[in-house]
Design an enzyme around this catalytic site. Structure first.
Site, mmCIF file in Angstrom:
data_model
loop_
_atom_site.group_PDB
_atom_site.id
_atom_site.type_symbol
_atom_site.label_atom_id
_atom_site.label_comp_id
_atom_site.label_asym_id
_atom_site.label_seq_id
_atom_site.Cartn_x
_atom_site.Cartn_y
_atom_site.Cartn_z
ATOM 1 N N GLY A 1 0.609 -1.273 0.051
ATOM 2 C CA GLY A 1 0.025 -0.685 0.070
ATOM 3 C C GLY A 1 0.791 1.269 0.213
ATOM 4 N N CYS A 2 1.072 2.243 0.602
ATOM 5 C CA CYS A 2 1.305 3.422 0.519
ATOM 6 C C CYS A 2 2.595 3.887 1.350
ATOM 7 C CB CYS A 2 0.643 4.705 1.135
ATOM 8 S SG CYS A 2 1.117 5.918 1.883
ATOM 9 N N PHE A 3 2.924 3.331 0.610
ATOM 10 C CA PHE A 3 4.745 3.359 1.345
ATOM 11 C C PHE A 3 5.434 4.172 2.706
ATOM 12 C CE2 PHE A 3 6.713 6.069 -2.596
ATOM 13 C CZ PHE A 3 5.852 7.382 -1.746
ATOM 14 N N TRP A 4 4.636 5.606 3.003
ATOM 15 C CA TRP A 4 4.488 5.796 4.205
ATOM 16 C C TRP A 4 4.607 5.064 5.180
ATOM 17 C CZ3 TRP A 4 1.219 10.782 2.815
ATOM 18 C CH2 TRP A 4 1.894 11.187 2.193
#
Length: 183
Positions: A16-19
């Protein structure tokens, strides 16, 4: 007598979001470096804005350099499968699009075998009510994300997305894998 440093390995994961994924693996003992980036799309060196359109074919990923003497790929993948939902195609929570797909992008045949084995074990255990849709593919066309994406959670812990989405994933990791936390 000199001792040479232990060899490192690299694996690239899309959760998902790399953050979110970066914030978790920054805290894992044995993970030496975490870098947010993009991979397995058609455009060379895409921008975040291009990847967000979903038309480049890239996944948002983290590149992990790790010391296999401290943590095995299997252990990394066990963490990976707990901190994201591997059963939702092209989606993690409210993040929707092919760039948010679940993926393991290997750099060796041995890594591919471990990844496929872990997925088979998860499927056999019926851990999830739905099938695992995690893509397992050879790493291709990797590029580093823009500088402002690196260490995003560390630098922006009170930003809304970080507080409500990234923070809970980090807490889940810390509770579930307390023994794997960096000192």
């Amino acid at each position: 007598m000199s001792t040479s440093p232990s060899p490192t390995e690299t694996i690239v994961l899309g959760g998902g979001c790399f953050w979110c994924t970066e914030a978790v693996f920054d805290r894992v003992q044995g993970v030496l470096d975490v870098e947010s980036g993009y991979c397995n799309g058609q455009t060379v060196n895409p921008t975040y804005e291009q990847v967000c359109t979903g038309r480049t074919g890239h996944a948002e990923v983290v590149k992990l350099d790790f010391d296999p003497a401290q943590i095995s790929l299997r252990e990394i993948l066990e963490i990976f499968f707990v901190v994201h939902d591997p059963t939702t195609l092209n989606r993690q929570g409210n993040d929707v699009g092919t760039q948010y797909r679940s993926g393991i992008y290997y750099t060796s045949d041995a890594q591919k075998e471990v990844a496929e084995g872990v997925i088979r074990e998860i499927e056999a255990s019926k851990t999830y009510h739905s099938p695992v849709v995690t893509e397992v593919a050879k790493l291709a066309n990797y590029s580093t994300a823009e500088a402002y994406h690196q260490d995003y959670f560390l630098n922006n812990p009170n930003q809304g997305y970080c507080a409500f989405v990234v923070g809970p994933k980090v807490e889940k990791f810390q509770k579930t894998f307390a023994s794997r936390l960096k000192a």
